[in-house]
Motif scaffolding. Structure first.
Motif, short mmCIF file in Angstrom:
data_model
loop_
_atom_site.label_atom_id
_atom_site.label_comp_id
_atom_site.label_asym_id
_atom_site.label_seq_id
_atom_site.Cartn_x
_atom_site.Cartn_y
_atom_site.Cartn_z
N GLY A 91 0.83 -1.21 0.00
CA GLY A 91 0.00 0.00 0.00
C GLY A 91 0.86 1.25 0.00
N GLU A 92 1.93 1.21 0.80
CA GLU A 92 2.82 2.38 0.85
C GLU A 92 3.52 2.60 -0.49
N CYS A 93 3.88 1.50 -1.14
CA CYS A 93 4.52 1.62 -2.46
C CYS A 93 3.56 2.29 -3.44
N LEU A 94 2.28 1.91 -3.36
CA LEU A 94 1.30 2.51 -4.25
C LEU A 94 1.19 4.01 -3.97
N ALA A 95 1.20 4.37 -2.69
CA ALA A 95 1.11 5.79 -2.35
C ALA A 95 2.28 6.56 -2.94
N ILE A 96 3.48 5.99 -2.83
CA ILE A 96 4.66 6.67 -3.36
C ILE A 96 4.50 6.87 -4.87
N ALA A 97 4.13 5.79 -5.55
CA ALA A 97 3.99 5.88 -7.01
C ALA A 97 2.92 6.90 -7.39
N ALA A 98 1.80 6.91 -6.64
CA ALA A 98 0.70 7.82 -6.99
C ALA A 98 1.12 9.28 -6.78
N VAL A 99 1.84 9.57 -5.69
CA VAL A 99 2.26 10.96 -5.47
C VAL A 99 3.26 11.39 -6.55
N ILE A 100 4.13 10.46 -6.95
CA ILE A 100 5.07 10.81 -8.02
C ILE A 100 4.30 11.17 -9.29
N MET A 101 3.26 10.39 -9.60
CA MET A 101 2.42 10.71 -10.76
C MET A 101 1.78 12.09 -10.60
N CYS A 102 1.28 12.37 -9.38
CA CYS A 102 0.67 13.68 -9.11
C CYS A 102 1.65 14.79 -9.45
#
Lengths: 362, 426
Positions: free
Chosen positions: B108-119
């Motif tokens: 879940g944390e990995c997904l958060a990191i990837a999503a913020v990078i996309m943001c």
């Protein structure tokens, strides 16, 4: 239209793809020099190359220095002077005419205000064109106009509209026997003043019989929503009440365009197209100096003129005297007198933005 | 400070950790390389698109002075939600101490990191002058020459910049710290890790709330100017985010040795279904409130739902998204369907796409139509915008794939520190 733009830009880009420098002015000079360099002989080539690098360095230095430049309000007088010198040099070279960049500050005891007589306006749009000329807006691709004149159609109640607008009477009545309207009206079209006009009208002559006109531009609000949302304080209200933009500081996030309820702000989607011969060389740092791509701009009450005691270009050109401008703090100014004696209103007063742009009728 | 002494910084193991993670993220089966190549294909177009946009300006987009925000910000808003939704994994794990979830928190944390990078990528694409980003550095930052000014606390955008970057930092620290400790075969220091996790939980709510405030504090855009926007954002995010996590878990379960318990997926499916239900209810409330009175302020919604003045680009998207959300909600309500892990990912995909459409075409774009002076202008993204957007997604997926691969390696114990001399107590 937008495809056309793109093609043109791609074309332009193709020529420049060898260079990956950020600022276009550099590219232009470089390309020009490169063109020249290829046409001259080998002997001259060395000289041209020297010239090329020399000029490039100066340009690059300017761009570099501009990139490090601070927000206008934080600059020391020395920094301001340097910034202005840089800009004057750049504009003078780019447009081939001696250009001045003024930094006159707001005068104490002055609060600029504007009043527009909607009864007099004939919708000729001379103000729009005078503004474009004065303020060095991009002429095409994309053309920018700070003033837009909205054509408001006069509404009518017509007998043939009586069955339109989905009227619903008594549920069980026969056709013609329903009594009164419960839901939906008869005349399903705007009547009187609604902000549903449009600004692309092209009549043969103005004023038209069935319309009146409603010019809009930046309202120079006392509580400007655009200023509040700017993340880098590049746009702010000057002490004389004008909302300005430091074009060199704007990051192009367009929050202000989302927040402005008067649709007063414009964005330089591409490199602005300002023909050399049309460029107005008398500029102000916060006003009409040529802009660059990727930044927001808007009406500044022509502060390059008004801070020197002149009228704005739109006031000067208006053939019917519908536009009035002056110092709101001076009881003898035209605007103050209008506020004192006429029935005035502000646009979208419910939003509490306190525009200093008033509408009135005789 | 308690606990500080316990972390002995062992440069050797950190170096070996970094190298092992790097190798792990670039080494894999043929299928893994094919997936990376597939994503790389989009990145090629992304490079071209960004080159065009940086050299020619935003003119290469379909945006104009009426519709000034487009699919870049639409994707941004959606992805902030996805990032925030990592909390649906972290919250049950640490607040309810739900064991099946605790084992996969890292994903879940990995997904958060990837999503913020996309943001962040989308925001940079949205900016007209990304070269001037440093103007946003607060002036107290110890960077010579680059003294920005931050319009804090006036501008909501500055809040958004702060909360997003801090959220990225929190998740990166939590994830990498956890991975590192597992890697060297030690337990995480609870006094450091747990407070960080709890801060991250609260922070997750803040990022999406602030992003909603970014839109709904502008009376110039009546479609967004209501207090329901933040809760609607959070609810839809907590449906779309776990939906994506369920899909990711299913793929990880199939392709790796990591055991993810069905209970974890079931709980996520429950969260999806109830958030979808509330989201639909909020949509209903908005439609009734706006359309009953039918003031000019409802024109954006009318334009979205039915089209106005012959302009109806978005109508199909609204009804598709409604269909997708209602269908997935109804299907997920049925326990046999919800617990069937074969069908579940497909329903989740439907919900995910439905909410993506709802945030973008259903919320962000119609906010600009009509313009504040009542002008109806339709916007269609240009090919460059589509290249850049797909590329940003591809980069995000690539980051997530690589991070998740490392995380799986760590969780399954395949990645372990092998010192020449055993000095750990393990």
């Amino acid at each position: 239209m937008s495809k056309d733009k793109e093609n043109k830009d791609f074309e332009k880009n193709k020529n420049e793809c060898a260079e990956a420098v950020a600022a276009t002015p550099i590219k232009k000079t470089r390309r020009d020099f490169l063109k020249k360099a290829t046409t001259v002989g080998t002997g001259a080539f060395v000289g041209a190359a020297a010239l090329l690098t020399g000029s490039d360095e100066a340009e690059a230095k300017t761009t570099w220095a501009e990139w490090f430049q601070r927000n206008y309000r934080l600059m020391t007088d020395e920094e301001k002077r340097e910034a202005v010198e840089r800009l004057e040099l750049r504009y003078t070279e780019e447009y081939g005419k001696k250009t001045t960049v003024d930094t006159t500050d707001a005068k104490e005891g002055v609060l600029f205000g504007y009043a527009l007589n909607i009864q007099k306006c004939i919708g000729c749009r001379r103000c729009v064109h005078a503004c474009v000329k004065e303020n060095n807006q991009s002429r095409e691709n994309t053309a920018i106009e700070w003033i837009r004149v909205i054509r408001m159609e006069k509404g009518h109640f017509l007998p043939e509209d009586m069955d339109k607008g989905s009227p619903q009477g008594l549920p069980f009545g026969k056709k013609g026997e329903e009594y009164g309207i419960q839901v939906g009206g008869n005349a399903g079209k705007p009547v009187g003043v609604v902000l549903e006009g449009q600004h692309y009208y092209e009549p043969e002559s103005v004023p038209e019989k069935d319309a009146f006109y409603f010019p809009i531009q930046c309202m120079q609000c006392e509580k400007p929503p655009c200023v509040k949302v700017c993340p880098v304080r590049t746009t702010y209200r000057e002490p004389d009440g004008v909302v300005v933009i430091d074009y060199n500081w704007c990051i192009g996030c367009r929050m202000c365009m989302g927040a402005c309820p008067y649709w007063a702000r414009r964005f330089n989607w591409g490199e602005p197209n300002l023909p050399k011969e049309d460029m107005n060389p008398k500029t102000h740092y916060l006003g009409n100096r040529p802009r660059m791509k990727g930044v927001v701009e808007k009406c500044t009450f022509c502060l390059q003129r008004t801070r020197k005691g002149r009228y704005t270009a739109c006031v000067e050109v208006c053939p019917v005297g519908a536009r009035k401008f002056g110092n709101l703090l001076d009881p003898n100014s035209e605007v103050s007198k209008i506020l004192d004696r006429k029935r005035v209103f502000r646009l979208r007063a419910d939003l509490n933005t306190y525009p200093k742009f008033f509408y009135f009728t005789d | 400070m308690f606990g500080i002494k316990k972390i002995d910084i062992d440069l050797k193991s950190i170096g070996s950790f970094a190298i092992d993670l790097f190798i792990c993220s670039w080494k894999g089966s043929l299928r893994y390389y094919m997936w990376l190549a597939f994503l790389g294909f989009f990145i090629v177009f992304w490079i071209y698109g960004n080159y065009q946009q940086l050299s020619n300006g935003m003119i290469v987009t379909g945006l104009n002075d009426q519709v000034t925000w487009g699919i870049y910000l639409a994707n941004f808003v959606f992805l902030v939600g996805v990032a925030a939704a990592a909390v649906t994994v972290v919250f049950p794990a640490y607040v309810y101490k739900y064991k099946p979830m605790k084992e996969v928190v890292l994903i879940g944390e990995c997904l958060a990191i990837a999503a913020v990078i996309m943001c962040l990528l989308f925001v940079v694409n949205h900016m007209g002058r990304p070269d001037r980003s440093w103007h946003m550095f607060p002036s107290w930052l110890p960077i010579p020459y680059l003294k920005g000014i931050f319009n804090w606390p006036n501008s909501i955008l500055t809040f958004d910049v702060v909360v997003l970057n801090v959220y990225l930092g929190l998740n990166a620290v939590c994830a990498f710290y956890y991975m590192y400790m597992k890697y060297i075969g030690k337990e995480v220091n609870k006094y450091i890790y747990i407070p960080l996790v709890f801060i991250a939980i609260v922070w997750a709510f803040s990022i999406h709330t602030v992003t909603a405030f970014l839109l709904n504090t502008m009376p110039a855009r009546p479609m967004w100017f209501h207090s329901m926007l933040p809760i609607r954002f959070i609810i839809t995010a907590f449906a779309a985010g776990p939906a994506l996590i369920i899909i990711a878990f299913t793929i990880i379960k199939k392709t790796t040795k990591l055991k993810i318990k069905d209970e974890a997926i079931n709980l996520l499916a429950q969260i999806v279904v109830w958030c979808l239900g509330i989201a639909l209810f909020l949509t209903l409330s908005e439609v009734v409130t706006e359309l009953y009175a039918g003031t000019e302020h409802s024109f954006s919604l009318q334009y979205l739902m039915f089209g106005m003045h012959g302009l109806n680009n978005l109508v199909i998207f609204f009804w598709f998204s409604l269909f997708a959300m209602v269908t997935s909600f109804v299907l997920l309500l049925i326990p046999q369907v919800r617990k069937n892990l074969k069908i579940l990912p497909y329903i989740c995909a439907l919900a995910f796409v439905g909410i993506w459409v709802e945030k973008g075409m259903g919320l962000l774009l119609p906010g600009f139509t009509p313009s504040p002076i009542g002008e109806f202008v339709e916007y269609t993204p240009s090919i460059i915008e589509i290249f850049n957007s797909l590329g940003n997604w591809a980069i995000g997926f690539m980051v997530f794939t690589m991070l998740a691969k490392c995380a799986v390696g760590i969780l399954t114990g395949e990645l372990r520190y092998k010192p020449t001399l055993a000095k750990g107590e393990d």
